[in-house]
Write a protein that holds these residues in place. Structure first.
Motif, PDB file in Angstrom:
ATOM      1  N   ARG A 274       6.941   1.990  -0.188  1.00  0.00           N
ATOM      2  CA  ARG A 274       5.441   1.080   0.181  1.00  0.00           C
ATOM      3  C   ARG A 274       5.753   0.588   1.672  1.00  0.00           C
ATOM      4  O   ARG A 274       6.109  -0.238   1.347  1.00  0.00           O
TER       5      ARG A 274
ATOM      6  N   ARG B 221       1.079  -0.950   0.325  1.00  0.00           N
ATOM      7  CA  ARG B 221      -0.079  -0.419   0.277  1.00  0.00           C
ATOM      8  C   ARG B 221       0.485   1.382   0.192  1.00  0.00           C
ATOM      9  O   ARG B 221       1.691   1.251   0.577  1.00  0.00           O
ATOM     10  N   ASP B 222       0.433   2.404  -0.179  1.00  0.00           N
ATOM     11  CA  ASP B 222       0.815   3.643  -0.739  1.00  0.00           C
ATOM     12  C   ASP B 222       0.986   4.004   1.217  1.00  0.00           C
ATOM     13  O   ASP B 222       0.116   3.596   1.539  1.00  0.00           O
TER      14      ASP B 222
ATOM     15  N   ASP C 290      -3.907   3.202  -0.111  1.00  0.00           N
ATOM     16  CA  ASP C 290      -4.075   3.410  -0.843  1.00  0.00           C
ATOM     17  C   ASP C 290      -3.204   1.217  -1.401  1.00  0.00           C
ATOM     18  O   ASP C 290      -2.175   1.498  -1.457  1.00  0.00           O
ATOM     19  N   PHE C 291      -3.690   0.622  -2.277  1.00  0.00           N
ATOM     20  CA  PHE C 291      -3.545  -1.134  -3.215  1.00  0.00           C
ATOM     21  C   PHE C 291      -2.346  -0.609  -3.766  1.00  0.00           C
ATOM     22  O   PHE C 291      -2.724   0.286  -5.198  1.00  0.00           O
ATOM     23  N   SER C 292      -1.904  -1.076  -3.713  1.00  0.00           N
ATOM     24  CA  SER C 292      -0.405  -0.954  -5.154  1.00  0.00           C
ATOM     25  C   SER C 292      -0.171  -2.259  -5.472  1.00  0.00           C
ATOM     26  O   SER C 292       0.020  -2.037  -6.933  1.00  0.00           O
TER      27      SER C 292
END
Length: 160
Positions: free
Chosen positions: A86, A38-39, A43-45
Motif C-alpha cells: 500500500r 491507500r491501495d 482507495d483509503f485503507s
C-alpha cells in the motif's frame, strides 16, 4: 400518556446527540495531519494521526523536511502497510478534503531511527506503554546473574 411519549422522544434525541458528540471527538478535523495508506487503486485503507507538538509517548520524526511527533505504533504500522504493497503518505486535512504533503514517509523514518530493534509486526502486538520499556525485574535479575567481568556468579557472594 402523551407527556410520557414526548419525554421518551426527547430522551432518545438527547442520548443520540450525546453519542454522536462522543464519536465525533475522534474524527479528523481541518488542520490535522495524518499518515494515510491507500491501495493500488488509491482507495483509503487506513490512517494514523501525526502531531505537530510533543506529548507523552510520542517520538520526534521528520518527514519531507517537516517535524512531527508520532507514536511507535504509527511507524510500525507504516512499515507494515508498505510491506503489504500500500502507498503511505503524509496528508493534511484542509477542511474540504486531503492534500498530500509527503510521499513515501516510510523511507524517511524507521523503528531503528527511534531506537527500537523489534520487528514492526511485533511492535503492533504490544501495548503502547510496553514498547521500548525495560522489564525492571529482568534487569534486576540480570544484575545478580553476572559479575563485573560478565561471567555468571557461582553461588552466593558469601562463598567467594
Amino acid at each position: 400518556m402523551r407527556i410520557s411519549i414526548l419525554g421518551a422522544r426527547l430522551l432518545l434525541l438527547a442520548s443520540a446527540l450525546t453519542c454522536s458528540e462522543a464519536m465525533a471527538t475522534g474524527l479528523p478535523k481541518p488542520g490535522d495531519f495524518y499518515l494515510i495508506a491507500r491501495d493500488k487503486f488509491g482507495d483509503f485503507s487506513g490512517s494514523h494521526k501525526i502531531f505537530r507538538r510533543q506529548s507523552d509517548g510520542l517520538y520526534p520524526v521528520t518527514y519531507c523536511s517537516r517535524n512531527y511527533w508520532v507514536r511507535a505504533h504509527t511507524i510500525a504500522w507504516t512499515q507494515v502497510e508498505v510491506e503489504n504493497k500500500r502507498s503511505v503518505r503524509v496528508e493534511f486535512n484542509f477542511g474540504k478534503g486531503w492534500r498530500p504533503i509527503c510521499e513515501n514517509p516510510a523511507r524517511e523514518v524507521t523503528l531503528a531511527d527511534i531506537g527500537l530493534t523489534e520487528e514492526a509486526r511485533d511492535i503492533l502486538r504490544q501495548s503502547e506503554a510496553d514498547i521500548g520499556a525495560v522489564n525492571r525485574f529482568s534487569a534486576i535479575s540480570n544484575s545478580f546473574q553476572k559479575t563485573n567481568s560478565g561471567n555468571k556468579q557461582n553461588g552466593s557472594f558469601h562463598l567467594q
